[in-house]
Design a protein around this motif. Structure first.
Motif, PDB file in Angstrom:
ATOM      1  N   VAL A  29       0.836  -1.201   0.000  1.00 47.76           N
ATOM      2  CA  VAL A  29       0.000   0.000   0.000  1.00 47.76           C
ATOM      3  C   VAL A  29       0.872   1.253   0.000  1.00 47.76           C
ATOM      4  CG1 VAL A  29      -1.726   1.268   1.351  1.00 47.76           C
ATOM      5  CG2 VAL A  29      -1.778  -1.231   1.295  1.00 47.76           C
ATOM      6  N   ALA A  30       0.478   2.249  -0.783  1.00 47.18           N
ATOM      7  CA  ALA A  30       1.090   3.572  -0.733  1.00 47.18           C
ATOM      8  C   ALA A  30       0.105   4.495  -0.029  1.00 47.18           C
ATOM      9  CB  ALA A  30       1.389   4.087  -2.138  1.00 47.18           C
ATOM     10  N   CYS A  31       0.554   5.118   1.043  1.00 49.61           N
ATOM     11  CA  CYS A  31      -0.310   6.042   1.786  1.00 49.61           C
ATOM     12  C   CYS A  31       0.182   7.470   1.576  1.00 49.61           C
ATOM     13  CB  CYS A  31      -0.324   5.697   3.268  1.00 49.61           C
ATOM     14  SG  CYS A  31      -1.450   6.779   4.199  1.00 49.61           S
ATOM     15  N   HIS A  32      -0.746   8.336   1.175  1.00 48.71           N
ATOM     16  CA  HIS A  32      -0.432   9.725   0.850  1.00 48.71           C
ATOM     17  C   HIS A  32      -0.841  10.702   1.947  1.00 48.71           C
ATOM     18  CE1 HIS A  32       0.495   8.867  -3.444  1.00 48.71           C
ATOM     19  NE2 HIS A  32      -0.306   7.839  -3.220  1.00 48.71           N
ATOM     20  N   CYS A  33      -1.235  10.203   3.134  1.00 46.66           N
ATOM     21  CA  CYS A  33      -1.661  11.113   4.203  1.00 46.66           C
ATOM     22  C   CYS A  33      -0.483  11.984   4.647  1.00 46.66           C
ATOM     23  CB  CYS A  33      -2.265  10.343   5.380  1.00 46.66           C
ATOM     24  SG  CYS A  33      -1.062   9.559   6.474  1.00 46.66           S
ATOM     25  N   LYS A  34      -0.789  13.102   5.255  1.00 47.16           N
ATOM     26  CA  LYS A  34       0.257  14.033   5.694  1.00 47.16           C
ATOM     27  C   LYS A  34       1.206  13.398   6.700  1.00 47.16           C
ATOM     28  CE  LYS A  34      -1.067  17.431   3.117  1.00 47.16           C
ATOM     29  NZ  LYS A  34      -0.318  17.722   1.900  1.00 47.16           N
ATOM     30  N   GLN A  35       0.695  12.514   7.580  1.00 49.81           N
ATOM     31  CA  GLN A  35       1.559  11.845   8.545  1.00 49.81           C
ATOM     32  C   GLN A  35       2.580  10.944   7.838  1.00 49.81           C
ATOM     33  OE1 GLN A  35       1.887  12.259  11.887  1.00 49.81           O
ATOM     34  NE2 GLN A  35       0.470  13.965  11.668  1.00 49.81           N
ATOM     35  N   GLN A  37       3.632  11.349   4.775  1.00 50.35           N
ATOM     36  CA  GLN A  37       4.571  12.224   4.075  1.00 50.35           C
ATOM     37  C   GLN A  37       5.670  12.674   5.037  1.00 50.35           C
ATOM     38  OE1 GLN A  37       2.672  15.354   1.736  1.00 50.35           O
ATOM     39  NE2 GLN A  37       0.967  13.982   1.293  1.00 50.35           N
ATOM     40  N   LYS A  38       5.283  12.986   6.278  1.00 52.55           N
ATOM     41  CA  LYS A  38       6.291  13.366   7.278  1.00 52.55           C
ATOM     42  C   LYS A  38       7.203  12.198   7.600  1.00 52.55           C
ATOM     43  CE  LYS A  38       3.638  16.999   9.534  1.00 52.55           C
ATOM     44  NZ  LYS A  38       3.058  17.476  10.797  1.00 52.55           N
ATOM     45  N   LEU A  39       6.622  11.017   7.774  1.00 49.71           N
ATOM     46  CA  LEU A  39       7.398   9.818   8.097  1.00 49.71           C
ATOM     47  C   LEU A  39       8.429   9.524   7.018  1.00 49.71           C
ATOM     48  CD1 LEU A  39       8.026   7.044   9.427  1.00 49.71           C
ATOM     49  CD2 LEU A  39       6.062   6.154   8.179  1.00 49.71           C
ATOM     50  N   SER A  40       8.002   9.542   5.768  1.00 46.64           N
ATOM     51  CA  SER A  40       8.873   9.150   4.666  1.00 46.64           C
ATOM     52  C   SER A  40       9.751  10.296   4.157  1.00 46.64           C
ATOM     53  CB  SER A  40       8.036   8.613   3.501  1.00 46.64           C
ATOM     54  OG  SER A  40       7.261   9.648   2.938  1.00 46.64           O
ATOM     55  N   THR A  41       9.422  11.514   4.561  1.00 47.50           N
ATOM     56  CA  THR A  41      10.027  12.734   4.016  1.00 47.50           C
ATOM     57  C   THR A  41       9.961  12.717   2.494  1.00 47.50           C
ATOM     58  OG1 THR A  41      12.345  11.988   3.979  1.00 47.50           O
ATOM     59  CG2 THR A  41      11.543  13.030   6.025  1.00 47.50           C
ATOM     60  N   SER A  42       8.828  12.217   2.000  1.00 44.65           N
ATOM     61  CA  SER A  42       8.601  12.114   0.569  1.00 44.65           C
ATOM     62  C   SER A  42       7.101  12.278   0.298  1.00 44.65           C
ATOM     63  CB  SER A  42       9.103  10.761   0.065  1.00 44.65           C
ATOM     64  OG  SER A  42       9.054  10.702  -1.336  1.00 44.65           O
ATOM     65  N   ALA A  43       6.675  11.953  -0.895  1.00 43.43           N
ATOM     66  CA  ALA A  43       5.287  12.153  -1.291  1.00 43.43           C
ATOM     67  C   ALA A  43       4.332  11.147  -0.660  1.00 43.43           C
ATOM     68  CB  ALA A  43       5.155  12.084  -2.807  1.00 43.43           C
TER      69      ALA A  43
END
Length: 140
Positions: A29-35, A37-43
Motif C-alpha cells: 500500500v502507498a499512503c499519501h496522508c500528511k503523517q 509524508q512526514k514519516l517518509s520525508t517524501s510524497a
C-alpha cells in the motif's frame, strides 16, 4: 512477482536490527496522508501488510505511539540507534503488521496495488491507472 524467493532479509540503516520475511505480503500500500509524508520525508509511504508470524526480528526495537484522527491506534517500532522505522501495528489487531519494506535487501515487492489518502497527495504525483485508489483510509 512469482520470481521472488522467500525468505527475504532486511535491516535498519545502521544494521543493528535485522529481520527475515518468510512469505509474500497480503498487500502493498502507498499512503499519501500528511503523517506518512512526514514519516517518509517524501510524497507517500510504502507499507507491506504482512502476517506478524511471517516475519522474525533480530536486535533491539524501540516503540512510539499515536492515535490517528480515526481513533485507530498506530504504534511504530524503530531502531533505537539510527531511528529507522521498521514497522507499524495496531495493538488491537496484532496478527498483522505494516512493514516498512523499503528496508528489505530486495525491494522488488514494493509495487503498490492500493493508494490511500489520495485526498492529501502531492499534486505533482500521478497515480498509475492499474491500482485501487481511495480518498481516505478505504481498502485496508
Amino acid at each position: 512477482m512469482s520470481d521472488i524467493q522467500y525468505p527475504l532479509r532486511g535491516a535498519c540503516q545502521c544494521g543493528q536490527l535485522r529481520y527475515t520475511l518468510y512469505a509474500a505480503p497480503a498487500k502493498v500500500v502507498a499512503c499519501h496522508c500528511k503523517q506518512c509524508q512526514k514519516l517518509s520525508t517524501s510524497a507517500f509511504s510504502i507499507t507491506a501488510l504482512v502476517k506478524a508470524d511471517d516475519v522474525a526480528f533480530e536486535g533491539e526495537l524501540a516503540e512510539w505511539q499515536r492515535v490517528a484522527e480515526s481513533g485507530n491506534k498506530n504504534y511504530a517500532k524503530f531502531c533505537p540507534q539510527c531511528g529507522n522505522r521498521i514497522y507499524h501495528y495496531n495493538p488491537d489487531a496484532p496478527e498483522m503488521i505494516k512493514l516498512k519494506a523499503a528496508s528489505l535487501d530486495d525491494t522488488r515487492i514494493l509495487q503498490p496495488t492500493v493508494h490511500l489518502w489520495v485526498s492529501q497527495k502531492q499534486d505533482w504525483y500521478c497515480i498509475p491507472d492499474d491500482v485501487d485508489v481511495f480518498d481516505t483510509q478505504g481498502g485496508v
